[in-house]
Design an enzyme around this catalytic site. Structure first.
Site, mmCIF file in Angstrom:
data_model
loop_
_atom_site.group_PDB
_atom_site.id
_atom_site.type_symbol
_atom_site.label_atom_id
_atom_site.label_comp_id
_atom_site.label_asym_id
_atom_site.label_seq_id
_atom_site.Cartn_x
_atom_site.Cartn_y
_atom_site.Cartn_z
ATOM 1 N N ARG A 1 -14.687 17.663 -28.543
ATOM 2 C CA ARG A 1 -13.441 18.411 -28.342
ATOM 3 C C ARG A 1 -12.334 17.394 -28.153
ATOM 4 O O ARG A 1 -12.466 16.449 -27.378
ATOM 5 C CB ARG A 1 -13.524 19.315 -27.116
ATOM 6 C CG ARG A 1 -12.155 19.911 -26.768
ATOM 7 C CD ARG A 1 -12.218 21.024 -25.779
ATOM 8 N NE ARG A 1 -12.784 22.225 -26.374
ATOM 9 C CZ ARG A 1 -12.788 23.415 -25.764
ATOM 10 N NH1 ARG A 1 -12.254 23.546 -24.586
ATOM 11 N NH2 ARG A 1 -13.314 24.463 -26.363
ATOM 12 N N LYS B 1 -9.468 2.591 -21.544
ATOM 13 C CA LYS B 1 -9.154 1.180 -21.790
ATOM 14 C C LYS B 1 -8.504 0.976 -23.146
ATOM 15 O O LYS B 1 -8.254 -0.139 -23.569
ATOM 16 C CB LYS B 1 -10.445 0.343 -21.739
ATOM 17 C CG LYS B 1 -11.196 0.431 -20.433
ATOM 18 C CD LYS B 1 -12.430 -0.470 -20.518
ATOM 19 C CE LYS B 1 -13.346 -0.269 -19.328
ATOM 20 N NZ LYS B 1 -14.660 -0.875 -19.559
ATOM 21 N N HIS C 1 -11.995 26.118 -34.284
ATOM 22 C CA HIS C 1 -13.022 26.209 -33.237
ATOM 23 C C HIS C 1 -14.173 27.018 -33.849
ATOM 24 O O HIS C 1 -14.385 28.175 -33.503
ATOM 25 C CB HIS C 1 -12.417 26.902 -32.011
ATOM 26 C CG HIS C 1 -13.176 26.713 -30.738
ATOM 27 N ND1 HIS C 1 -14.484 26.293 -30.689
ATOM 28 C CD2 HIS C 1 -12.812 26.909 -29.452
ATOM 29 C CE1 HIS C 1 -14.878 26.225 -29.427
ATOM 30 N NE2 HIS C 1 -13.883 26.595 -28.651
ATOM 31 N N ARG D 1 -16.745 26.876 -20.750
ATOM 32 C CA ARG D 1 -17.771 27.587 -21.508
ATOM 33 C C ARG D 1 -18.342 26.768 -22.656
ATOM 34 O O ARG D 1 -19.552 26.707 -22.843
ATOM 35 C CB ARG D 1 -17.210 28.891 -22.106
ATOM 36 C CG ARG D 1 -17.216 30.047 -21.160
ATOM 37 C CD ARG D 1 -16.033 30.920 -21.416
ATOM 38 N NE ARG D 1 -14.827 30.182 -21.076
ATOM 39 C CZ ARG D 1 -14.302 30.180 -19.859
ATOM 40 N NH1 ARG D 1 -14.798 30.917 -18.930
ATOM 41 N NH2 ARG D 1 -13.240 29.448 -19.585
ATOM 42 N N THR D 2 -17.476 26.177 -23.456
ATOM 43 C CA THR D 2 -17.967 25.510 -24.665
ATOM 44 C C THR D 2 -18.898 24.366 -24.282
ATOM 45 O O THR D 2 -20.009 24.245 -24.791
ATOM 46 C CB THR D 2 -16.793 25.009 -25.525
ATOM 47 O OG1 THR D 2 -15.930 26.111 -25.774
ATOM 48 C CG2 THR D 2 -17.270 24.453 -26.844
HETATM 49 C C1 NCD Z 1 -10.641 28.422 -26.060
HETATM 50 C C2 NCD Z 1 -10.276 27.055 -26.607
HETATM 51 O O1 NCD Z 1 -10.597 26.034 -25.986
HETATM 52 O O2 NCD Z 1 -9.720 27.034 -27.674
HETATM 53 N N1 NCD Z 1 -11.602 28.389 -25.066
HETATM 54 C C3 NCD Z 1 -12.935 28.382 -25.402
HETATM 55 O O3 NCD Z 1 -13.406 27.490 -26.060
HETATM 56 N N2 NCD Z 1 -13.685 29.417 -25.001
HETATM 57 C C4 NCD Z 1 -9.470 29.269 -25.741
HETATM 58 C C5 NCD Z 1 -8.409 28.761 -24.802
HETATM 59 O O4 NCD Z 1 -8.470 27.649 -24.282
HETATM 60 O O5 NCD Z 1 -7.459 29.531 -24.583
#
Ligand code: NCD
Length: 310
Positions: A107, A86, A135, A57-58
């Site tokens: 991320r 590398k 987040h 999703r993100t």
């Molecule tokens: C979450 C995350 O990556 O922290 N997912 C997200 O971004 N929607 C929650 C998760 O991974 O459980």
């Protein structure tokens, strides 16, 4: 209120007014996110999408948001095809992305990675999740969803459930909900309680969060139940994960004990913590919540990249 060129590292960097402004801006993007209107507000701008941890999703919603605003996306989605494999350091990878684009979405499995990246990048860095840290954009879409469904946050009874120790979404959200004056209850297995620093921050904002391991009781007067996945990948010992893996399951029988208008949220992905039978009930808002991610991310990109106003 100045958003241009700002990094988005933690929700704590934003005031209530700024958060509300992002949410208000996000609403305007509904027809664009649905593909009914087209915007070229960010034409010529490039987003670097650096995802060193799994994401659906993100990443997709950031990339979709950028495309929907007429911008472009370049990116690395895992560590096996890039020079990280590398042995390149994060700071060098970030320097390169910074030279090739106008905004970096990162991320990473390490807490503090986004903050570090922001020190090396001239362009804005957006934290799309740093280990068990924060987040912030998920937090904004969670707040958007609550406000959209409930029209307020202050005074609502909100239960955060599941892996409160390793779950970064709940670290950001607990803080923001305290800022907005919600009544918080934290429900988790004993070993996965909300970190003390987060509880302290909530208290500093005037909240009086309660903690319990018993969901049935906490759910009775809840307006919002925010469910999270037990973060398997962050357990140093798989045995420890197995002990808590199926601690909670939200199903129809549990929901029969809740208020009729209680909403169930989840940042997703879910594993076994919400039974699929819940999807069809009016309680379930987690798919809408995921859609709201596009709106909020369009708003953020538009604000920090100074998109042309329509
Ligand atoms: C979450 C995350 O990556 O922290 N997912 C997200 O971004 N929607 C929650 C998760 O991974 O459980």
């Amino acid at each position: 209120m100045e958003f241009r060129n700002r990094d988005i590292i933690s929700i704590k960097d934003f005031s209530k007014e700024e958060i509300l402004h992002i949410i208000k801006t996000a609403k305007k993007f509904i027809p664009f996110a649905e593909g009914k209107k087209y915007s070229d507000a960010l034409r010529g701008k490039i987003l670097s999408s650096l995802f060193f941890e799994p994401s659906t999703r993100t990443r997709l919603s950031f990339e979709s948001a950028m495309h929907r605003l007429g911008g472009s996306v370049i990116g690395v989605v895992e560590t096996t095809t890039s020079s990280v494999k590398k042995g390149e350091t994060l700071s060098d990878t970030v320097r390169m992305a910074d030279a090739y684009s106008d905004v970096i979405v990162l991320r990473h499995s390490q807490e503090g990675a986004a903050r570090l990246a922001a020190e090396f990048a001239e362009h804005p860095v957006i934290n799309a999740g740093d280990g068990a840290g924060h987040h912030p954009t998920q937090c904004l879409l969670d707040l958007f969803t609550i406000l959209n469904e409930k029209k307020r946050i202050e005074g609502l009874n909100i239960v955060l459930l599941g892996d409160l120790k390793y779950g970064r979404t709940v670290h950001s959200l607990a803080y923001a909900l305290a800022l907005f004056g919600a009544n918080l209850t934290f429900v988790s297995p004993k070993t996965l309680e909300m970190p003390k620093e987060v509880v302290k921050e909530c208290k500093n904002l005037g909240a009086k969060p309660k903690s319990t391991t018993v969901l049935e009781k906490a759910i009775k007067d809840a307006d919002v139940l925010y469910v999270t996945r037990i973060q398997k990948e962050r357990f140093p010992d798989p045995e420890e994960y197995n002990k808590v893996a199926s601690s909670y399951r939200v199903d129809l029988s549990l929901l029969s004990k809740a208020k009729r208008n209680m909403i169930v949220m989840h940042p997703l992905p879910r594993v076994t913590e919400i039974a699929p039978e819940v999807d069809k009930t009016p309680h379930a808002v987690y798919f809408k919540q995921a859609f709201n991610g596009i709106l909020v991310r369009m708003a953020i990109l538009h604000l920090i990249l100074g998109g042309k106003t329509r």
